[in-house]
Design a protein around this motif. Structure first.
Motif, short mmCIF file in Angstrom:
data_model
loop_
_atom_site.label_atom_id
_atom_site.label_comp_id
_atom_site.label_asym_id
_atom_site.label_seq_id
_atom_site.Cartn_x
_atom_site.Cartn_y
_atom_site.Cartn_z
N ILE A 244 0.84 -1.20 0.00
CA ILE A 244 0.00 0.00 0.00
C ILE A 244 0.88 1.26 0.00
O ILE A 244 0.55 2.25 -0.66
CB ILE A 244 -1.03 -0.02 1.17
CG1 ILE A 244 -2.11 1.05 0.92
CG2 ILE A 244 -0.39 0.16 2.51
CD1 ILE A 244 -3.28 0.97 1.87
N LEU A 245 2.02 1.19 0.69
CA LEU A 245 2.94 2.34 0.66
C LEU A 245 3.54 2.51 -0.74
O LEU A 245 3.66 3.63 -1.23
CB LEU A 245 4.04 2.16 1.71
CG LEU A 245 3.60 2.48 3.14
CD1 LEU A 245 4.52 1.83 4.16
CD2 LEU A 245 3.55 4.00 3.37
N SER A 246 3.88 1.39 -1.38
CA SER A 246 4.44 1.47 -2.74
C SER A 246 3.39 2.00 -3.72
O SER A 246 3.70 2.83 -4.58
CB SER A 246 4.94 0.09 -3.18
OG SER A 246 6.00 -0.32 -2.35
N SER A 248 1.01 4.01 -3.02
CA SER A 248 0.84 5.43 -2.74
C SER A 248 1.97 6.24 -3.39
O SER A 248 1.74 7.32 -3.94
CB SER A 248 0.81 5.64 -1.22
OG SER A 248 0.60 6.99 -0.90
#
Lengths: 257, 257
Positions: A244-246, A248
């Motif tokens: 999810i961070l990637s 984003s």
């Protein structure tokens, strides 16, 4: 010169730091107040307050009452100060100023910083965000705050709430990810210090270039092979966090490379 | 004293920093090599390399060949150096040393840092992670690395990959969250500098206390009302990011408070 008479309610991290800041002022008399008389006396002695008492026993004619207590405790504290004619402020990032109504003179003095009792922070490192219901109190709080710290801003309750969320990203979440990073290091037996220079340089670059220009890594490059390889080394929960961070990051740079 | 003869392949961020480090050594002759003769000559001139050429034209008897090129370019570069008898190392965090086989003497010299061409970093801020296929080369690389930087570790390919993921968390992801934080600030019109002291103190506390002890905030406290309020201020993608990060924090502190 007339002495400024200030009551500081609470004995936690924020109260401790306000005590440090306020005791730098040359003409001030400080009351320490709290629920528990014994704890309050102890805290007052630690921080060098001139007087101490429980909340309902505070004089009602002081210049300023700073409620440095938990968000949930604010309504009760406000009602216990029902007879007060001075300015009452809370120090919360995510509570409306109006929680202090129907007190006649209300405001907010929010320190945008992570505060730890017993660990002094240089005054220039504590931005103070000021709000008050009437203009005279706003002016007073701005002037007082400028005596205490370097960065002072007048900020509405709505804006302050945005800043409070921003602080969760800048502090709570980045700290947690530094923790994850060190957790990943653990099985190698290498010392945590091996990652410290990277953490320091990450912050330095973000402050100098701004995070958008400072961003690097497989997500920004769209390097899916490396990202898949990374996830294979993570447990399922951390792999989901990684994804999810990637996503984003990728969303931010889509079409910008 | 015999001169150390080093070839530096590539002209990007990592090559630039290795050139800075190596040119501090008193007895070294530096070759700069790359695909493009003109770009390589330019780079060689920028960093003060003594010679420059394309990759297949490098002398085959140098002491050390440092491949500071992208992961994908490593196999081709290794094959172009097929006649080389010296030690050939790559500088990648997430590629096995074996990518350099069947060259006879291979290794890795990985800088655990975020490197920007043109921005020097103090040598003590660049940990170097060393690996080699034969013990004599390991000893040589460890000794050389200790002349270049302060922190030197012998690290296997498998451990280095863990560190590479750890670096993504410590750098890529924390940088992105600082960006999110500043993005949240934007609509208020307040200056980015208002968040800088918090970012600085966040790192300071994480380094001194360790992230686990330094953690604060609504997720750690289990303060669901504040977390729900925060998410209402975020767009759906950022609210999802907020939730998974908060879950990750809560999981870590469950039963520990």
């Amino acid at each position: 010169m007339k002495k400024l008479r200030v009551a500081l309610v609470g004995n936690g991290n924020t109260a401790w730091h306000y005590a440090q800041l306020i005791s730098q002022l040359p003409h001030v008399t400080l009351w320490s107040a709290g629920r528990d008389a014994q704890q309050t006396a102890q805290f007052a002695s630690n921080v060098g307050a001139h007087h101490n008492c429980t909340l309902p026993n505070l004089p009602t004619d002081l210049d300023l009452y700073i409620l440095a207590i938990t968000d949930d405790a604010l309504p009760e504290a406000a009602s216990q100060l029902g007879q007060v004619r001075g300015l009452v402020v809370h120090t919360s990032g995510f509570v409306n100023m109006d929680v202090l109504k129907p007190l006649p003179r209300i405001g907010v003095l929010y320190p945008l910083q992570t505060l730890t009792k017993g660990t002094p922070i240089a005054a220039e490192k504590i931005p103070l965000l000021v709000e008050a219901a009437i203009i005279a109190d706003t002016v007073f709080l701005l002037q007082l705050a400028q005596l205490l710290v370097l960065q002072v801003f007048e900020v509405s309750s709505a804006e302050r709430k945005r800043l409070h969320v921003a602080a969760v990203f800048a502090n709570n979440f980045t700290n947690h990810l530094m923790g994850k990073s060190l957790e990943l290091l653990e099985p190698t037996g290498l010392p945590p210090q091996i990652l410290h220079p990277l953490m320091e340089e990450t912050l330095r670059k973000a402050l100098v270039l701004g995070p958008e220009l400072a961003q690097t890594g497989p997500a920004k490059r769209g390097d899916h092979r490396t990202m898949e390889g990374h996830k294979l080394l993570l447990n399922p929960a951390d792999a989901a966090l990684y994804q999810i961070l990637s996503n984003s990051i990728q969303k931010l740079y889509e079409g910008k490379l």
